[in-house]
Motif scaffolding. Sequence first.
Motif, PDB file in Angstrom:
ATOM      1  N   ILE A 246       0.851  -1.124   0.030  1.00 55.48           N
ATOM      2  CA  ILE A 246       0.151  -0.100  -0.010  1.00 55.48           C
ATOM      3  C   ILE A 246       0.829   1.181  -0.040  1.00 55.48           C
ATOM      4  CG2 ILE A 246      -0.536   0.446   2.435  1.00 55.48           C
ATOM      5  CD1 ILE A 246      -3.149   0.277  -0.180  1.00 55.48           C
ATOM      6  N   PHE A 247       2.071   1.241   0.708  1.00 52.20           N
ATOM      7  CA  PHE A 247       2.813   2.279   0.813  1.00 52.20           C
ATOM      8  C   PHE A 247       3.709   2.550  -0.470  1.00 52.20           C
ATOM      9  CE2 PHE A 247       1.802   2.740   5.467  1.00 52.20           C
ATOM     10  CZ  PHE A 247       1.641   3.750   5.830  1.00 52.20           C
ATOM     11  N   LEU A 248       4.318   1.538  -0.915  1.00 51.11           N
ATOM     12  CA  LEU A 248       4.918   1.419  -2.316  1.00 51.11           C
ATOM     13  C   LEU A 248       4.213   1.954  -3.367  1.00 51.11           C
ATOM     14  CD1 LEU A 248       7.274  -1.668  -1.906  1.00 51.11           C
ATOM     15  CD2 LEU A 248       8.020   0.621  -1.426  1.00 51.11           C
ATOM     16  N   VAL A 249       2.924   1.494  -3.547  1.00 47.22           N
ATOM     17  CA  VAL A 249       1.957   2.062  -4.322  1.00 47.22           C
ATOM     18  C   VAL A 249       1.538   3.282  -4.544  1.00 47.22           C
ATOM     19  CG1 VAL A 249      -0.218   1.658  -5.515  1.00 47.22           C
ATOM     20  CG2 VAL A 249       0.995  -0.415  -4.970  1.00 47.22           C
ATOM     21  N   SER A 250       1.529   4.004  -3.170  1.00 54.01           N
ATOM     22  CA  SER A 250       1.226   5.265  -2.939  1.00 54.01           C
ATOM     23  C   SER A 250       2.164   5.946  -3.248  1.00 54.01           C
ATOM     24  CB  SER A 250       0.804   5.271  -1.367  1.00 54.01           C
ATOM     25  OG  SER A 250       0.636   6.711  -1.022  1.00 54.01           O
ATOM     26  N   GLY A 251       3.291   5.601  -2.975  1.00 53.81           N
ATOM     27  CA  GLY A 251       4.654   6.353  -3.504  1.00 53.81           C
ATOM     28  C   GLY A 251       4.758   6.385  -4.846  1.00 53.81           C
ATOM     29  N   PHE A 252       4.612   5.453  -5.388  1.00 51.24           N
ATOM     30  CA  PHE A 252       4.581   5.421  -6.974  1.00 51.24           C
ATOM     31  C   PHE A 252       3.514   6.145  -7.825  1.00 51.24           C
ATOM     32  CE2 PHE A 252       4.849   2.364 -10.960  1.00 51.24           C
ATOM     33  CZ  PHE A 252       5.923   2.935 -11.578  1.00 51.24           C
ATOM     34  N   TRP A 253       2.351   6.319  -7.152  1.00 50.68           N
ATOM     35  CA  TRP A 253       1.120   7.055  -7.388  1.00 50.68           C
ATOM     36  C   TRP A 253       1.730   8.355  -7.663  1.00 50.68           C
ATOM     37  CZ3 TRP A 253      -1.220  11.137  -5.470  1.00 50.68           C
ATOM     38  CH2 TRP A 253      -2.380  11.667  -6.446  1.00 50.68           C
ATOM     39  N   HIS A 254       2.648   8.927  -6.660  1.00 47.57           N
ATOM     40  CA  HIS A 254       2.867  10.267  -6.620  1.00 47.57           C
ATOM     41  C   HIS A 254       3.981  10.917  -7.673  1.00 47.57           C
ATOM     42  CE1 HIS A 254       1.094  10.251  -2.592  1.00 47.57           C
ATOM     43  NE2 HIS A 254       1.183  11.572  -2.546  1.00 47.57           N
ATOM     44  N   GLY A 255       4.758   9.915  -8.417  1.00 50.37           N
ATOM     45  CA  GLY A 255       5.555  10.346  -9.248  1.00 50.37           C
ATOM     46  C   GLY A 255       6.476   9.225  -9.894  1.00 50.37           C
ATOM     47  N   ALA A 256       6.769   9.333 -10.992  1.00 51.56           N
ATOM     48  CA  ALA A 256       7.756   8.323 -11.899  1.00 51.56           C
ATOM     49  C   ALA A 256       9.196   8.440 -11.453  1.00 51.56           C
ATOM     50  CB  ALA A 256       7.620   8.394 -13.208  1.00 51.56           C
ATOM     51  N   ASN A 257       9.478   8.258 -10.262  1.00 55.21           N
ATOM     52  CA  ASN A 257      10.837   8.390  -9.725  1.00 55.21           C
ATOM     53  C   ASN A 257      11.263   7.594  -8.469  1.00 55.21           C
ATOM     54  OD1 ASN A 257      13.434   9.487  -8.827  1.00 55.21           O
ATOM     55  ND2 ASN A 257      13.044  11.590  -9.600  1.00 55.21           N
ATOM     56  N   TRP A 258      12.271   7.178  -8.547  1.00 49.71           N
ATOM     57  CA  TRP A 258      12.820   6.144  -7.359  1.00 49.71           C
ATOM     58  C   TRP A 258      12.496   6.944  -6.009  1.00 49.71           C
ATOM     59  CZ3 TRP A 258      12.353   1.188  -7.477  1.00 49.71           C
ATOM     60  CH2 TRP A 258      12.617   0.561  -8.719  1.00 49.71           C
TER      61      TRP A 258
END
Length: 477
Positions: free
Chosen positions: A318-330
């Motif tokens: 859930i947190f990794l998907v949330s992070g990925f939703w925020h932007g296309a950057n590691w």
Amino acid sequence: MLFNSLEFFIFLPIVFTLYWFVFGKNLKFQNFLIVFASYVFYGWWDWRFLSLIIFSSFLDYGIGVLLNSEKRPKRRKLLLWTSISVNIGFLGFFKYYNFFVESFIASFTFFGSTISAGTLNIILPVGISFYTFQTLSYTIDVYNKRLEPTKDIISFFAFVSFFPQLVAGPIERATNLLPQFYKKREFHYANAVDGMRQMIWGLFKKVVIADNCAKYANTIFNNSNDYSGSTLFLGALLFAFQIYGDFSGYSDIAIGISRFFGFDLKQNFAFPYFSRDIAEFWRRWHISLSTWFRDYIYIPLGGSRGSLNKKIRNVFIIFLVSGFWHGANWTFIVWGGLNALYFLPLLLAKKNRVNTDVVAQNKLLPNFREIVQMAFTFFITTVAWVFFRADSVSHAFRYLLDMFNSSLFSKPVILPYTVLFLVSVFLGIEWLGRHDQHALERIDFMKKPMRWSFYMLLIMLMFLFTGEEQAFIYFQF
């Protein structure tokens, strides 16, 4: 079109006048006006991308109708996955195509091979991350029979494109917002006044707090190698208030404007920097996104039920998907992973639902324990924001290493006293209003002359401290 632009301050009164005084007696005309105005608002940035939002609206409206008539489980599931695949496909292409290509090339380079693959000059459509999730909520809820599919295509298009929250949320559920388009709206003076208060407060957050913090935060982050640890800490602190003022300010403006037109949107920020642990923070920060991930990903995965390994897996997903939703950057993925690490001990100790009330409930000041809890939560949140703001993961780690050294206790090279004073006053007002939907909700306790003087002060500060017009951080997410 930006909320803090001259064009919008011309656009809004025109739409308001037409909505109430020309089409006020005809619900369908009002809804059609909302669609038209929303497309003007959205197309002001780039009219070509209107085709995407129109296509998504037709797709999910049609799938909703088909789901209602289709009884066979396999066919219904196929319709659901058609909606998910197409919507996420558009989002993935525009937002993540270059990220995946560049990561693919980098992975081969890491192992000593060289490959060539071309990236594309892709423009990210404004608001695609928001309206994609909004239309998906409709399809999923219809599939799960939590919502009757609409037969009113104009109402559905208005729901998808509703201009106050179109480009940066809140991400409204169809179960809450869509039915409001079916009912005749009446103008309520008290609601409009409260909406105006919330809009003014949101503009204050954006123009006075966020934009002025941004000037110094950008300088420090862009030249982080040149500054002491104390200055870098100040930069991280100012960015924490920049992103909060910017994003919650947008939500306040959106919710306030919606009330002008007779709509009630859900609260999106509930004073998150007064949280006593990271679980409480995520219940109060970007509520519409957090609850979307909770209801449509976390709970279907099993949530906090099941084995220890599944609990840990679900938290990280859930947190990794949330992070990925925020932007296309590691950087965003690391930011999400770091927040998962923060959250995990609370979940495993079954203390993630301890702080569900308002801090210092019915008291003027918090006790010592609450002060320590809030300070620690804010500190670890600010550390995580460094990854959110940094240009790369390596930049974030360098920033933190340079921040946490002996120079952390020296006097900062940059010390914007006026901005820090304004942030302090801002926090004081938010603290007094923390029990409410927004900080100025109960300002009626002031006598009218004092209340109007306060409004004038806020507006004056906006004129005094306005600088170069800056887009909202989440404007192109």
